[in-house]
Design an enzyme around this catalytic site. Structure first.
Site, PDB file in Angstrom:
ATOM      1  N   GLU A   1       0.827  -1.218   0.000  1.00  0.00           N
ATOM      2  CA  GLU A   1       0.000   0.000   0.000  1.00  0.00           C
ATOM      3  C   GLU A   1       0.852   1.254   0.000  1.00  0.00           C
ATOM      4  O   GLU A   1       0.677   2.135   0.849  1.00  0.00           O
ATOM      5  CB  GLU A   1      -0.938  -0.011   1.213  1.00  0.00           C
ATOM      6  CG  GLU A   1      -1.932  -1.150   1.187  1.00  0.00           C
ATOM      7  CD  GLU A   1      -3.109  -0.931   2.123  1.00  0.00           C
ATOM      8  OE1 GLU A   1      -2.935  -0.241   3.143  1.00  0.00           O
ATOM      9  OE2 GLU A   1      -4.200  -1.438   1.821  1.00  0.00           O
TER      10      GLU A   1
ATOM     11  N   GLU B   1      -6.519  -7.824  -0.815  1.00  0.00           N
ATOM     12  CA  GLU B   1      -7.083  -7.883   0.544  1.00  0.00           C
ATOM     13  C   GLU B   1      -8.574  -7.602   0.496  1.00  0.00           C
ATOM     14  O   GLU B   1      -8.986  -6.444   0.390  1.00  0.00           O
ATOM     15  CB  GLU B   1      -6.422  -6.838   1.470  1.00  0.00           C
ATOM     16  CG  GLU B   1      -4.976  -7.135   1.794  1.00  0.00           C
ATOM     17  CD  GLU B   1      -4.355  -6.088   2.730  1.00  0.00           C
ATOM     18  OE1 GLU B   1      -5.107  -5.419   3.479  1.00  0.00           O
ATOM     19  OE2 GLU B   1      -3.122  -5.943   2.703  1.00  0.00           O
TER      20      GLU B   1
HETATM   21  C1  GAL Z   1      -4.355  -2.841   4.980  1.00  0.00           C
HETATM   22  C2  GAL Z   1      -2.928  -3.337   5.138  1.00  0.00           C
HETATM   23  C3  GAL Z   1      -2.902  -4.616   5.938  1.00  0.00           C
HETATM   24  C4  GAL Z   1      -3.714  -4.449   7.185  1.00  0.00           C
HETATM   25  C5  GAL Z   1      -5.123  -4.009   6.839  1.00  0.00           C
HETATM   26  C6  GAL Z   1      -6.013  -3.774   8.029  1.00  0.00           C
HETATM   27  O1  GAL Z   1      -4.403  -1.548   4.566  1.00  0.00           O
HETATM   28  O2  GAL Z   1      -2.339  -3.569   3.877  1.00  0.00           O
HETATM   29  O3  GAL Z   1      -1.584  -4.950   6.245  1.00  0.00           O
HETATM   30  O4  GAL Z   1      -3.110  -3.505   7.988  1.00  0.00           O
HETATM   31  O5  GAL Z   1      -5.064  -2.811   6.168  1.00  0.00           O
HETATM   32  O6  GAL Z   1      -6.159  -4.928   8.742  1.00  0.00           O
END
Ligand code: GAL
Length: 849
Positions: free
Chosen positions: A184, A253
């Site tokens: 990110e 994600e």
């Molecule tokens: C995303 C990040 C992850 C984790 C998630 C929230 O933005 O890439 O590593 O932090 O948010 O759980």
């Protein structure tokens, strides 16, 4: 020489083609539609399981459950600070045995997406960076900075080499089909401008230069240079398109829930909405989706990021913190994956054609030249059903849902129709003997003054501790004249302390005066409290406590922790006395930590007090110790720490993590509707309760007898109430409509009665070793409510209860067909009916006498 002479007869491009072809056949590439494995475009379903958040003996079971749940890929970060605790000294053992983890995935038969980072965010301490990295001369994290880039390249190289030497990349016949560099970076890159862009380009080139033979991903980085694939992270990603038309649409994600912070509520994400989000992404042409998290697990030790991330990293994931299947989340997603896989031939070979039905409903149709056809019928209206006519058939779409038709005719799945059961999980007392405690008092700022660092003024905490401990003592003295007004019956002075975070306990002459905490959003603390001073010299000892180092935010490595002042005494004869710039002494960590009281070897280095705790006050700064035998059975175990304040606990020398009975506010925990855009505050639980009460104790850390449990308590708690609990299924619910999506749709008029063997069934299933001992609720008709609070509706068959009892009592699992015959008649003809059941599961084991 002769051999070389034959080469020039092939033109150069052809030569490269010949060279690349075999690699593409057995390796991994991509195109606009999908990741291509062994020459085939694939729709890939992936799930995050972070290896240090469970124990090696859990790995195979978790990965097998992931496979059974319809996953193709396991995604994990690589945890730099776990692997290189001090520069050049590496740890790849136990929970950090990365090679073993990847080989376990390979053994089970899944692929791996390896997110090397090495910045990983992940609610992990310091975002995965070792704290020593901050002290490398001239370093600046995550930007165009030579010392940083050297360190990042060194670690990336180390991991890639390790994978290569074990032949773990798919290009070598191994399971790793994808990697990730950075995490990110988009927002940082935008904020940093030229330096950010230079860094992104460098990172991409550096990664590609490693020659892994598999594609690299950069998530949330719109500028990701070729051949990096830029990917989306979020609760929804259907609005995302990759930055080049020849890259596949990937969602690295898909947040299955959300993380928890001490003092906050627990977040849930309804599976109907998660399934809807995934189906939305696939219908837009997405071909890779990863659940973050599929199993969240536990932040053992001091690995939680922060500040204030809880020890539990359950995340409301399909597999819970303890490795147990969470229903209906797991089962409903499994059904979704099956439905998507049925569409795979059409999805990978055609682009969707979109047709709209009014403003809320749409059809996405993938119709390939070879004749395969798959359709997704979507209703975005969060409030009402939509009835659509598609290919001359009627379809009824529940609010905020997508129906999947792998043959463009038959609905095999609807995201809002949950057919699988709900399992209610509970903590039960574990069969164990009561804990016999011994105690040891941690003295306030106990080190001898000569062995302490002393200086004028206040020091930043991490600069002093280097995160070797959560604790730093700030010690100073205040001389009070016997003539002071407050000693003659005046008002007590007030001490104010400004701290950059995260928690603070104030001790005056050895007594706890009070505590204060920051929050994750604002780490700063302003402590204000009366203090009891006496004539002469007084010792003020401030115990500053870190609760996980920050893992995200612009240059978070520069954020301060600890008491930076001012520290001021108010209400003395001179008005106020500023203590900020006087002499302060510093003690890193606790005396008990220095003596390793928590370890099997160190625990005997002091005299523990044996007297019964019931006669004792609840003391701050106390070590507790007890020996115990492993509780019987194989249900996952936890410690109930609800009676304690704040501290850390260890089993046989291994830290189960920080505990803290900080309470969540009384907010909105009154259930939630799956429909409508999800954001993490939407579906909360645990209002007005301690955020985390149970702490996972991995079974593999126990021996049959004589296990050592050590607890360090900062504030004071009632250790007599600490107990072992085990987690298992207490009951199951099903709520099934007589019209199931498998039988075309829910249109009673147009399709008539289905064949008997096509009629939907209610399936109930307790855990292995359990059976159904009672039917708490059953209604064939129009029942209301949800699992745990079902109620009879306007229509109810009086035979509901007895029908379910007859088929289910005493069974581990049972199935009851939803037909009027089975329920002795139709309680309300021409009304669409459902069966709702809640059954109690009981263990077959005889209770201990
Ligand atoms: C995303 C990040 C992850 C984790 C998630 C929230 O933005 O890439 O590593 O932090 O948010 O759980």
């Amino acid at each position: 020489m002769g051999d070389q002479n034959s080469l020039p007869s092939i033109s150069l491009p052809l030569f490269f083609l010949l060279f690349l072809l075999p690699a593409a056949q057995c390796g991994v590439t991509y195109d606009s539609k999908a990741v291509i494995i062994n020459g085939q475009r694939r729709i890939l379903i992936s799930g995050s399981i972070h290896y240090p958040r469970s124990t090696p003996d859990m790995w195979e079971g978790l990965i097998q459950k992931a496979k059974d749940g319809g996953l193709d890929v396991i995604q994990t970060y690589v945890f730099w600070n776990g692997h290189e605790p001090s520069p050049g000294s590496y740890n790849f053992e136990g929970r950090y045995d990365l090679v073993r983890f990847i080989k376990t995935v390979q053994k089970v038969g899944l692929y791996v997406h390896l997110r090397i980072g090495p910045y990983i965010c992940g609610e992990w301490n310091f975002g995965g960076f070792p704290v020593w990295l901050k002290y490398v001369s001239g370093i600046s994290f995550r930007t165009d900075n030579e010392p940083f880039k050297n360190a990042m390249q060194g670690f990336t190289q180390k991991i890639v080499q390790m994978m290569k030497s074990e032949s773990l990349f798919a290009s070598q016949g191994g399971p790793i089909i994808l990697s990730q560099i950075e995490n990110e970076y988009g927002p940082e890159s935008n904020a940093l401008g030229a330096a950010g862009h230079a860094y992104v380009n460098w990172a991409a080139k550096m990664a590609v230069g490693m020659g892994t033979g598999v594609p690299w991903v950069m998530c949330k980085e719109d500028d990701a240079p070729d051949p990096m694939i830029n990917a989306c992270n979020g609760f929804y990603c259907d609005a995302f398109t990759p930055n080049k038309p020849y890259k596949p649409t990937m969602w690295t994600e898909a947040w299955s829930g959300w993380f928890t912070e001490f003092g906050g509520t627990v977040h849930q994400r309804p599976v109907e909405d998660l399934a809807f989000a995934v189906a939305r992404f696939i219908q837009k042409g997405g071909s890779f989706i990863n659940y973050y998290m599929y199993h969240g697990g536990t932040n053992f030790g001091r690995t939680a990021g922060g500040p204030f991330i809880t020890t539990s990293y359950d995340y409301d994931a399909p597999i819970d913190e303890y490795g147990l299947i969470r229903e209906p989340k797991y089962g409903h997603l499994k059904e979704l994956h099956k439905a998507i896989k049925l569409c795979e031939p059409a999805l990978v070979s055609a682009d969707p054609t979109v047709t709209s039905f009014g403003s809320y409903a749409q059809a996405h149709v993938f119709s390939s030249e070879s004749g395969s056809c798959a359709a997704f019928l979507a209703n975005y209206n969060p409030n009402s059903f939509s009835r659509v006519m598609f290919n001359n058939m009627h379809y009824s779409l529940p609010p905020w849902s997508i129906s999947i038709l792998p043959d463009c005719r038959n609905v095999v799945f609807n995201t809002a129709k949950v057919g699988v059961q709900t399992s209610q999980m509970q903590m039960f007392p574990a069969d164990s003997t009561s804990l016999m405690w011994e105690t040891y008092d941690e003295e306030v700022a106990s080190f001898d003054d000569n062995s302490l660092i002393s200086t004028t003024g206040l020091l930043e905490q991490i600069n002093v501790t280097r995160d070797a401990s959560d604790y730093l003592w700030y010690i100073t003295s205040v001389d009070v004249s016997s003539a002071e007004g407050f000693l003659q019956g005046g008002q007590l002075p007030v001490l104010t302390v400004q701290s950059a975070g995260h928690a603070l306990h104030v001790f005056v002459n050895g007594q706890l005066s009070g505590s204060a905490y920051g929050t994750r959003e604002d780490r700063r603390i302003t402590y204000t409290g009366n203090i009891n001073l006496r004539a002469g010299s007084n010792r003020i000892a401030l115990l500053s406590v870190a609760v996980g180092l920050p893992n995200v935010g612009m240059h978070y490595e520069l954020w301060n922790t600890g008491v930076l002042g001012p520290v001021v005494l108010h209400g003395v004869d001179e008005g106020k006395r500023d203590l900020t710039w006087q002499k302060w002494s510093y003690q890193v960590g606790l005396k008990g930590e220095a003596m390793n009281l928590n370890s099997l070897d160190g625990t005997s280095s002091v005299e523990w007090m044996k007297q019964s705790l019931t006669s004792q006050k609840q003391q701050p700064l106390t070590w507790y110790r007890a020996y115990f035998d492993a509780p019987a059975g194989d249900d996952p175990l936890a410690l109930d720490m609800g009676s304690m304040g704040k501290g850390q606990a260890w089993i046989n020398g291994q830290s189960i993590g920080r505990y803290w009975s900080l309470w969540a506010p009384n907010g909105d925990c009154n259930g939630c509707n799956y429909a409508g855009t999800y954001r993490s505050p939407k579906c909360q639980s645990g209002c007005g309760q301690p955020t985390q009460r149970w702490y996972h104790v991995p079974r593999s850390w126990l021996q049959p007898t004589q296990n050592l449990l050590v607890v360090f308590e900062e504030l004071g708690g009632d250790a007599t109430k600490i107990s072992f609990v085990k987690k298992s299924v207490s009951g199951v619910c099903a709520d099934v409509s007589e019209w199931h999506p498998m039988i075309k749709n829910w249109h009673i008029e147009s399709y008539g009665q289905p064949e008997e063997h096509h009629k939907p069934k209610v399936h109930l299933r307790c855990a292995p070793g359990q059976s159904i001992s009672a039917i708490k609720f059953a209604s064939f008709g129009t029942p209301l409510g949800t699992c745990g609070n079902f109620e009879q509706g306007a229509c109810h068959s009086p035979n509901s209860h007895s029908t379910l009892e007859k088929k289910c009592i005493g069974q581990q699992r049972c199935a009851v067909t939803i037909s009027t015959d089975n329920f002795g008649g139709d309680p309300c003809p021409n009304v669409m009916k459902r069966v709702a059941v809640e059954a109690i599961c009981s263990s077959n084991a005889q209770p201990l006498s």
